[in-house]
Design an enzyme around this catalytic site. Structure first.
Site, PDB file in Angstrom:
ATOM      1  N   ASP A 122      15.832 -25.354  -9.743  1.00  0.00           N
ATOM      2  CA  ASP A 122      16.666 -24.252  -9.272  1.00  0.00           C
ATOM      3  C   ASP A 122      15.874 -22.947  -9.189  1.00  0.00           C
ATOM      4  O   ASP A 122      16.415 -21.922  -8.798  1.00  0.00           O
ATOM      5  CB  ASP A 122      17.885 -24.081 -10.179  1.00  0.00           C
ATOM      6  CG  ASP A 122      18.977 -23.239  -9.535  1.00  0.00           C
ATOM      7  OD1 ASP A 122      18.989 -23.141  -8.291  1.00  0.00           O
ATOM      8  OD2 ASP A 122      19.810 -22.676 -10.257  1.00  0.00           O
ATOM      9  N   ARG A 145      10.809 -19.101  -5.421  1.00  0.00           N
ATOM     10  CA  ARG A 145       9.415 -18.679  -5.623  1.00  0.00           C
ATOM     11  C   ARG A 145       8.427 -19.728  -5.135  1.00  0.00           C
ATOM     12  O   ARG A 145       7.299 -19.400  -4.762  1.00  0.00           O
ATOM     13  CB  ARG A 145       9.197 -18.329  -7.097  1.00  0.00           C
ATOM     14  CG  ARG A 145       9.362 -19.478  -8.064  1.00  0.00           C
ATOM     15  CD  ARG A 145       9.642 -19.015  -9.481  1.00  0.00           C
ATOM     16  NE  ARG A 145      10.997 -18.499  -9.633  1.00  0.00           N
ATOM     17  CZ  ARG A 145      11.488 -18.034 -10.772  1.00  0.00           C
ATOM     18  NH1 ARG A 145      10.745 -18.033 -11.870  1.00  0.00           N
ATOM     19  NH2 ARG A 145      12.714 -17.573 -10.834  1.00  0.00           N
ATOM     20  N   ASP A 183      21.466 -23.878  -1.536  1.00  0.00           N
ATOM     21  CA  ASP A 183      20.780 -24.145  -2.803  1.00  0.00           C
ATOM     22  C   ASP A 183      21.736 -24.834  -3.775  1.00  0.00           C
ATOM     23  O   ASP A 183      22.572 -24.188  -4.400  1.00  0.00           O
ATOM     24  CB  ASP A 183      20.261 -22.845  -3.407  1.00  0.00           C
ATOM     25  CG  ASP A 183      19.500 -23.077  -4.706  1.00  0.00           C
ATOM     26  OD1 ASP A 183      19.098 -24.236  -4.963  1.00  0.00           O
ATOM     27  OD2 ASP A 183      19.296 -22.107  -5.453  1.00  0.00           O
ATOM     28  N   LYS A 230      23.369 -26.721 -10.006  1.00  0.00           N
ATOM     29  CA  LYS A 230      24.269 -25.630 -10.343  1.00  0.00           C
ATOM     30  C   LYS A 230      25.683 -26.166 -10.560  1.00  0.00           C
ATOM     31  O   LYS A 230      26.046 -27.220 -10.028  1.00  0.00           O
ATOM     32  CB  LYS A 230      24.311 -24.615  -9.195  1.00  0.00           C
ATOM     33  CG  LYS A 230      23.007 -23.904  -8.884  1.00  0.00           C
ATOM     34  CD  LYS A 230      23.195 -23.001  -7.669  1.00  0.00           C
ATOM     35  CE  LYS A 230      21.909 -22.286  -7.275  1.00  0.00           C
ATOM     36  NZ  LYS A 230      21.547 -21.231  -8.224  1.00  0.00           N
TER      37      LYS A 230
END
Length: 425
Positions: A274, A278, A197, A204
């Site tokens: 990010d 979900r 991720d 990030k």
């Protein structure tokens, strides 16, 4: 095993010259001094101390070792570099239980600690399917939907999140059925399988991205739990869905402001790339709901908000049903694991509003704003069929960035026994 250090438990205080030490030594024996309170925690901390001193192989001896205390020791003794080398004690049945736990935990630990380069979405899906097939034999069947084929099945979220990578996203569906071919599905499991991720265009920082090989911890956890339950004689039909993707940046990546229309008709505005977990779980929860299973359990390393709420020694749990929360707490307690319920009310489903779609995938503020873990659970609730018992586990304790008094750096596998217990109930 050779060069074993023997480890025993005692309720006696250490000799005065040891001061308040919790672990003392006599010849080739390490003595763990336990006292009233959380004994499993004391034993796990003692194992961490021994491992940090360079001890690599142990034999557990003495009459105070229960199955759960031996397991606590093994959890503290494991590292990302080596599997715990522990010679169990007790009768054959106890040793079988521990061997099964360790095999399942080692599988999950290997997956979570694997490098992102080696663990692409398809590799994750394939390894999980093959491992479960080895355990379950002809009682296990599976299929993997890969890449553009996801759109044919309307699995919009997995495709959107994974399309920025050269390595295609995938949905793994495993059917474990030890009964008649038309048996009802008793439980459906869903795991977040983001193999790396970057945050996507909501990128990030380096420090936050470094440990993101762990973002498939939910997929590893539910797979290991199902494998452990099968090893323990599970006699009910269970389906498992792993939502596998890499969240990367490219000319093909999904963007802020995109609107996804899911299979159930719900439209979602992307306000944070990010908050991708979900988006893929939404597909998995719909697939799980389609099975008609009366209980759906999902597990995911979903929110930093859960970590802030419960710390790194608990997993956060959510459910609309109080009895499901109570059962999860009961199973965690019995397994020596820690869970804690966080709020989930119907209005949490509307806590990420969008002027362009039915909902947004987060709130356009750092960390998703106040109550971020509950808001994420509320988002997921939109994709669970009505009248379904549902447990969402936000795995705040699945990974230790740098190690602490309980865990070495890397995967902890904390949560596997809780889910296995729910399957076996």
């Amino acid at each position: 095993m050779t060069d074993l250090m023997k480890v025993t438990l005692t309720q006696d205080a250490p000799a005065p010259h040891w001061g308040t030490a919790s672990v003392t030594f006599q010849n080739d024996m390490a003595i763990v001094h336990i006292k009233a309170g959380d004994v499993q925690r004391q034993v796990q901390q003692a194992a961490r101390k021994l491992q940090s001193q360079g001890v690599s192989s142990v034999a557990l001896e003495g009459g105070l070792w229960t199955v759960d205390l031996q397991w606590a020791f093994a959890q503290g003794f494991a590292t990302a570099k080596a599997q715990p080398q522990v010679q169990w004690t007790g009768d054959a049945a106890s040793q079988t239980i521990l061997a099964n736990r360790l095999a399942s935990a080692n599988f999950a630990r290997h997956l979570i600690n694997e490098t992102p380069e080696n663990l692409s979405p398809m590799v994750l899906a394939t390894q999980a399917a093959e491992w479960l097939s080895e355990i379950g034999g002809d009682k296990v069947s599976y299929r993997i939907i890969e890449g553009e084929a996801l759109l044919e099945h309307q699995w919009i979220g997995i495709h959107a999140v994974g399309r920025g990578s050269e390595r295609p996203p995938a949905l793994l569906e495993v059917d474990y059925n030890p009964l008649a071919s038309d048996a009802d599905v008793a439980v459906a499991l869903v795991g977040k399988g983001i193999t790396f991720d970057s945050g996507g265009y909501s990128i990030k920082g380096s420090e936050g991205m470094l440990g993101m090989k762990c973002d498939m911890g939910g997929a590893a956890t539910v797979t290991a739990a199902l494998g452990l339950a099968i090893k323990s004689g599970l006699n009910k039909r269970v389906k498992l869905f792993l939502c596998c993707a890499e969240n990367l940046i490219s000319g093909h990546a999904y963007k802020l402001g995109d609107i996804l229309t899911y299979k159930n008709g719900v439209t979602v505005e992307v306000v944070n790339t990010d908050a991708e977990g979900r988006l893929v779980l939404a597909d998995g929860l719909q697939a799980a709901s389609e099975t008609g299973a009366p209980l759906v359990i999902d597990a995911a390393t979903l929110t930093g908000a859960a970590v802030m709420a419960v710390g790194t020694n608990y997993n956060a749990i959510f459910s609309p049903q109080a009895e499901v929360l109570a059962l999860a707490q009961e199973k965690a307690l019995a397994a020596g694991e820690r869970v804690w319920p966080l709020p989930l009310d119907p209005w949490h489903r509307d806590n990420c509003p969008s002027p362009y779609a039915d909902t947004a995938n987060s709130r356009a503020m750092k960390g998703g704003g106040a109550g971020g873990a509950s808001n994420a659970a509320g988002f997921l609730w939109r994709f669970v069929a009505p009248n379904t018992n549902w447990l969402h586990i936000d795995l705040a304790s699945a990974f230790s960035d740098s190690g602490d008094a309980l865990w070495a750096a890397g995967a902890t596998t904390h949560g596997v026994l809780t889910i296995a217990g729910l399957l076996e109930d």
